[in-house]
Design an enzyme around this catalytic site. Structure first.
Site, PDB file in Angstrom:
ATOM      1  N   ARG A 181       0.846  -5.119  -5.049  1.00 24.07           N
ATOM      2  CA  ARG A 181       0.912  -6.258  -4.129  1.00 24.07           C
ATOM      3  C   ARG A 181       1.140  -7.462  -5.041  1.00 24.07           C
ATOM      4  O   ARG A 181       0.324  -7.735  -5.914  1.00 24.07           O
ATOM      5  CB  ARG A 181      -0.391  -6.401  -3.348  1.00 24.07           C
ATOM      6  N   ASP A 202       4.764  -4.606   5.908  1.00 21.75           N
ATOM      7  CA  ASP A 202       5.089  -5.960   6.326  1.00 21.75           C
ATOM      8  C   ASP A 202       5.379  -6.912   5.154  1.00 21.75           C
ATOM      9  O   ASP A 202       6.406  -7.598   5.126  1.00 21.75           O
ATOM     10  CB  ASP A 202       3.885  -6.464   7.145  1.00 21.75           C
ATOM     11  N   ASP A 209      -0.026   2.365   8.363  1.00 20.20           N
ATOM     12  CA  ASP A 209      -0.536   1.615   9.520  1.00 20.20           C
ATOM     13  C   ASP A 209       0.317   1.726  10.791  1.00 20.20           C
ATOM     14  O   ASP A 209      -0.142   1.386  11.877  1.00 20.20           O
ATOM     15  CB  ASP A 209      -0.666   0.125   9.177  1.00 20.20           C
ATOM     16  N   GLY A 223      -6.568   0.081   8.913  1.00 20.76           N
ATOM     17  CA  GLY A 223      -5.806  -0.674   9.912  1.00 20.76           C
ATOM     18  C   GLY A 223      -6.408  -2.063  10.026  1.00 20.76           C
ATOM     19  O   GLY A 223      -7.218  -2.332  10.894  1.00 20.76           O
ATOM     20  N   ARG A 224      -6.007  -2.929   9.076  1.00 19.04           N
ATOM     21  CA  ARG A 224      -6.567  -4.283   9.046  1.00 19.04           C
ATOM     22  C   ARG A 224      -6.145  -5.077  10.271  1.00 19.04           C
ATOM     23  O   ARG A 224      -6.912  -5.825  10.834  1.00 19.04           O
ATOM     24  CB  ARG A 224      -6.062  -4.997   7.787  1.00 19.04           C
ATOM     25  N   GLY A 229       0.841  -1.205   0.000  1.00 17.98           N
ATOM     26  CA  GLY A 229       0.000   0.000   0.000  1.00 17.98           C
ATOM     27  C   GLY A 229       0.869   1.245   0.000  1.00 17.98           C
ATOM     28  O   GLY A 229       1.817   1.338   0.775  1.00 17.98           O
ATOM     29  N   ARG A 258     -24.886   7.443  12.405  1.00 18.50           N
ATOM     30  CA  ARG A 258     -24.464   7.674  11.024  1.00 18.50           C
ATOM     31  C   ARG A 258     -23.060   7.107  10.878  1.00 18.50           C
ATOM     32  O   ARG A 258     -22.263   7.148  11.818  1.00 18.50           O
ATOM     33  CB  ARG A 258     -24.431   9.167  10.701  1.00 18.50           C
ATOM     34  N   ASP A 265       2.764  -0.168  11.757  1.00 20.42           N
ATOM     35  CA  ASP A 265       2.778  -1.496  12.385  1.00 20.42           C
ATOM     36  C   ASP A 265       4.008  -2.328  12.017  1.00 20.42           C
ATOM     37  O   ASP A 265       3.917  -3.547  11.896  1.00 20.42           O
ATOM     38  CB  ASP A 265       1.499  -2.262  11.990  1.00 20.42           C
ATOM     39  N   THR A 285       4.365   2.656   5.495  1.00 14.44           N
ATOM     40  CA  THR A 285       2.960   2.242   5.542  1.00 14.44           C
ATOM     41  C   THR A 285       2.213   3.188   6.474  1.00 14.44           C
ATOM     42  O   THR A 285       2.772   3.595   7.505  1.00 14.44           O
ATOM     43  CB  THR A 285       2.781   0.796   6.056  1.00 14.44           C
ATOM     44  N   LYS A 344     -25.045  14.985  23.867  1.00 16.57           N
ATOM     45  CA  LYS A 344     -26.045  14.555  22.885  1.00 16.57           C
ATOM     46  C   LYS A 344     -25.413  14.013  21.608  1.00 16.57           C
ATOM     47  O   LYS A 344     -26.092  13.546  20.712  1.00 16.57           O
ATOM     48  CB  LYS A 344     -26.942  15.731  22.553  1.00 16.57           C
ATOM     49  N   ARG A 392      19.298  10.805  -4.254  1.00 14.51           N
ATOM     50  CA  ARG A 392      20.224  11.941  -4.119  1.00 14.51           C
ATOM     51  C   ARG A 392      21.441  11.561  -3.263  1.00 14.51           C
ATOM     52  O   ARG A 392      22.572  11.922  -3.582  1.00 14.51           O
ATOM     53  CB  ARG A 392      19.495  13.135  -3.511  1.00 14.51           C
TER      54      ARG A 392
END
Ligand code: F6P
Length: 319
Positions: A72, A103, A127, A170-171, A11, A243, A129, A125, A214, A25
């Site tokens: 990928r 990863d 993420d 964030g899988r 990704g 929502r 992670d 990434t 509220k 560079r």
């Protein structure tokens, strides 16, 4: 070492261009030739490799995405694919490779390392992670994108006295949700590394209601489940109307923040230094503000942990 290459894989993440620029560079500064591998490992297998010069990376430091494109690639998970990749690198006289990605990209770099090809991994990434680093390239930009979105959604949530569920990427990792939840003042943050029951979520919302609140914001990492499913469950079980806003790939794009540009520039330069020192099979990170490098095979045996003190803090601050 005379000639190196750089690729981006998995990704895309804002700041990858700044990292590519730094690799190119810094390498040219030290008299190396640099090649760009286009479309990640898939381009490596197919020999989509072109020489880069100083001008090839001009005007890209502020751009999101990756000028090298990304992919990928399932074929690179096979030994045959890996050998094809090494053949292409050798055909082009390339002696070292910088891999910028998450990863899966690191797994590819490990395979090349195990087959004796010098590789350096740079964590790229949104993420956040990747083990061995406090921050990955792109995380800060994605975080700020999500925080802006939460702020805007909060305006309408307040006006209509509504509860919103905001689904973020964030899988497997909760850092985007956690950091954005704290920065955006979310009432509830749900991450894959922790289990909160529907009752927990409802009770937290009720606590707010009891003190006259509220509107509410729930930030949900996609790895926990779909926001639509949570909305349906809250409606069915507690009659609560919400929502839903799924932020999606908007989190992956955009101009990188100053932090990501500097991080990427430092990482890219460090990768070249390691290759010049004859060190392959390493990956770069930043820990407690210091640039570090690790054995890429060893580090992947560890697990990147989310910033759990923020999880506790988010609960304490949103009572
Ligand atoms: O790894 C980065 C990431 O953006 C994850 O947060 C997300 O789950 C995944 O990539 C989406 O991947 P794709 O763009 O291939 O659907």
């Amino acid at each position: 070492m005379k000639r190196i290459a750089v690729l981006t894989s998995g990704g895309d993440a804002p700041g990858m261009n700044a990292a590519v620029r730094a690799v190119v560079r810094k390498a040219i500064y030290h008299g190396l030739e640099v090649y760009g591998v286009y479309q990640g490992y898939s381009g490596l297998i197919n020999g989509n490799i072109k020489k880069l010069d100083l001008g090839s990376v001009g005007d890209i430091i502020h751009r999101g995405g990756t000028i090298l494109h990304s992919a990928r690639c399932l074929e690179f998970k096979t030994e045959e694919g890996q050998l094809k990749g090494i053949e292409q690198l050798k055909k082009h006289g390339i002696e070292g490779l910088v891999v910028i990605g998450g990863d899966g990209s690191y797994q590819g770099a490990v395979k090349l390392t195990e087959k004796g090809f010098p590789c350096i991994g740079l964590p790229g990434t949104i993420d956040n992670d990747i083990p061995g680093t406090d921050y990955t390239i792109g995380f800060d930009t994605a975080l700020n994108t999500v925080v802006r979105a939460i702020d805007q959604i909060r305006d309408t949530a307040t006006s209509h006295d509504r509860t919103f569920i905001i689904e973020v990427m964030g899988r497997h990792a909760g850092d985007i949700a956690l950091w954005a939840g704290v920065a955006g003042g979310a009432e509830t943050v749900l991450i894959p590394e922790k289990t909160d029951s529907l009752e927990d979520v409802w009770n937290r919302l009720q606590n707010g209601v009891q003190r006259g609140k509220k509107h509410s914001i729930i930030v949900l990492a996609e790895g926990v489940g779909k926001a639509d499913d949570l909305a349906r469950d809250l409606k069915e079980k507690f009659g609560l109307e919400t929502r839903v806003s799924v932020l999606g790939h908007i989190q992956r794009g955009g101009s990188p923040t100053g932090f990501d540009r500097v991080l990427a520039s430092r990482f890219g330069a460090k990768a070249v230094e390691l290759l010049l020192e004859g060190k392959g099979g390493r990956c770069v990170g930043i820990v407690n503000g210091e640039l570090v490098d690790h054995d890429i095979i060893e580090i992947l045996k560890e697990k990147s942990e989310p910033t759990m003190d923020l999880y506790t803090l988010s609960k304490q601050l949103s009572i």
